[in-house]
Enzyme design. Structure first.
Site, PDB file in Angstrom:
ATOM      1  N   GLY A 183       0.745  -1.255   0.000  1.00 41.63           N
ATOM      2  CA  GLY A 183       0.000   0.000   0.000  1.00 41.63           C
ATOM      3  C   GLY A 183       0.772   1.300   0.000  1.00 41.63           C
ATOM      4  O   GLY A 183       0.163   2.348  -0.208  1.00 41.63           O
ATOM      5  N   GLY A 185       3.110   2.488  -2.072  1.00 38.12           N
ATOM      6  CA  GLY A 185       3.725   2.903  -3.344  1.00 38.12           C
ATOM      7  C   GLY A 185       3.155   4.192  -3.912  1.00 38.12           C
ATOM      8  O   GLY A 185       1.997   4.542  -3.677  1.00 38.12           O
ATOM      9  N   CYS A 188       0.270   3.405  -6.131  1.00 38.75           N
ATOM     10  CA  CYS A 188      -0.538   2.315  -5.594  1.00 38.75           C
ATOM     11  C   CYS A 188      -1.832   2.880  -5.028  1.00 38.75           C
ATOM     12  O   CYS A 188      -1.820   3.921  -4.382  1.00 38.75           O
ATOM     13  CB  CYS A 188       0.270   1.654  -4.487  1.00 38.75           C
ATOM     14  SG  CYS A 188      -0.694   0.584  -3.456  1.00 38.75           S
TER      15      CYS A 188
END
Ligand code: 5GP
Length: 347
Positions: A183, A185, A188
């Site tokens: 989570g 990134g 992301c």
């Protein structure tokens, strides 16, 4: 339902407290690490920063440049066998290139056959990076075991997970290195789409503790926005740090160039974004949501400048806490919890 109420921290929640130091200059700091991996028993020396296995950052061109700095590139899994052959055979690489690259793979039988062929054609390849967005599936553990059985002397990276018990399970199943991050990134959207995740610094601290207890290693994957975050990841116990967004937008990165208002940008997108799925899988399957976004990153020229900036930042962190070598950074790190980071008066 269960609620854990102790606070979990991301990079932006802390700073590293300076400590008395007898280092005179950043140039005295040694950023190389030496590891003997748990299962492969392979001895590796290098600068433990890795370009992410995204099709925009895990490119052959990035690998050529990062290798010159002793760093690694996890090449993305969409290169064909012929492209691998052409790159390794035609580029006059010395044997050191095999210390600087990872072959990435997903977990289907076709993926297994493909990377097995790439390794059969180039037996000196050393690192296999088995990568799925959610490393918590039992079938993924079985796949890691299968790869370990078939490749006893290769160094296996498996991920992604964020909790100590799963790090232990992977190390016991044959992984040498576990990739940590769900989570955080830059492209992301898992936390938004699924509501799942774990603040990256706490994930690193907890997973490093679990891994090191068994003689394994971890990669902090995702969430670094600046060289200071890379230093914090190492300070928290990461053995390696993987970067996507920080390596995007360069000459060597993949991604189409777009021009807007006389300025150049390069496309950067998550590997679960609609852009990536359109490109590689014929679109987003009906039962899933895209968990990545597509952004335009200002064009940043050659990657060398960025590499120097990152390594300079980590060296600086080491000198502030008196670590003559990157290896010492974790034990010399005291994090302080903060409610401010940089002064943004000038933007
Ligand atoms: P960054 O350094 O850009 O913050 O993070 C890079 C990491 O983000 C990658 O190594 C990978 O683990 C993760 N990532 C890449 N693409 C996607 C995506 O589409 N969705 C999610 N959830 N994570 C992604």
């Amino acid at each position: 339902m269960f609620l854990e109420s102790d606070v979990k921290l991301g990079f932006s929640d802390v700073l590293i407290r300076p400590k008395r130091s007898n280092l005179k200059s950043r140039s005295q700091v040694d950023l190389q690490r030496h590891f003997r991996f748990l299962h492969s028993k392979y001895d590796w020396t290098g600068v433990p920063v890795i370009a992410a296995n995204m099709d925009t950052t895990g490119t052959f061109e990035v690998a050529d440049r990062l290798a010159e700095h002793g760093m690694l590139t996890a090449l993305h899994k969409h290169y064909t066998i012929a492209q691998w052959d052409a790159w390794l055979e035609n580029h006059n690489h010395g044997d050191d290139i095999y210390n600087r690259i990872m072959v990435s793979t997903g977990t289907s039988d076709a993926d297994f056959d493909k990377f097995s062929t790439i390794i059969a054609n180039h037996p000196k390849l050393q690192f296999i990076c088995i990568d799925v967005a959610n490393g918590y599936a039992e079938s993924f553990v079985e796949f890691v075991q299968r790869v370990r059985d078939a490749f006893q002397d290769k160094t296996i990276v498996a991920g992604n997970v964020v909790t100590g018990e799963m790090v232990e399970e992977f190390l016991l199943s044959g992984a040498d290195i576990v990739k940590v991050g769900i989570g955080p990134g830059s492209v992301c959207t898992t936390r938004v789409k699924a509501g799942v995740g774990y603040p990256q610094l706490s994930a690193v601290i907890e997973c490093a503790d679990a891994a090191h207890g068994l003689g394994g290693r971890i990669i902090s994957d995702g969430g670094c926005t600046c060289p200071g975050d890379v230093a914090k990841a190492f300070g928290g116990g990461a053995d390696f740090v993987m970067l996507g967004g920080m390596f995007a937008g360069h000459d060597e990165s993949g991604g189409q160039v777009v021009e807007r208002g006389g300025r150049q940008f390069k496309l950067f997108y998550g590997m679960s974004s609609a852009t990536a799925m359109d490109k590689h899988s014929g679109g987003v399957a009906h039962y899933r949501a895209s968990e990545g976004k597509t952004v335009e990153v200002p064009y940043r020229g050659p990657i060398d400048e960025t590499v120097r900036d990152i390594l300079g930042g980590v060296r600086s962190a080491c000198t502030y806490v008196g670590a003559g070598a990157l290896k010492e950074l974790t034990k010399r790190t005291t994090f302080i919890r903060v409610q401010e980071q940089e002064n943004r008066i000038f933007g």
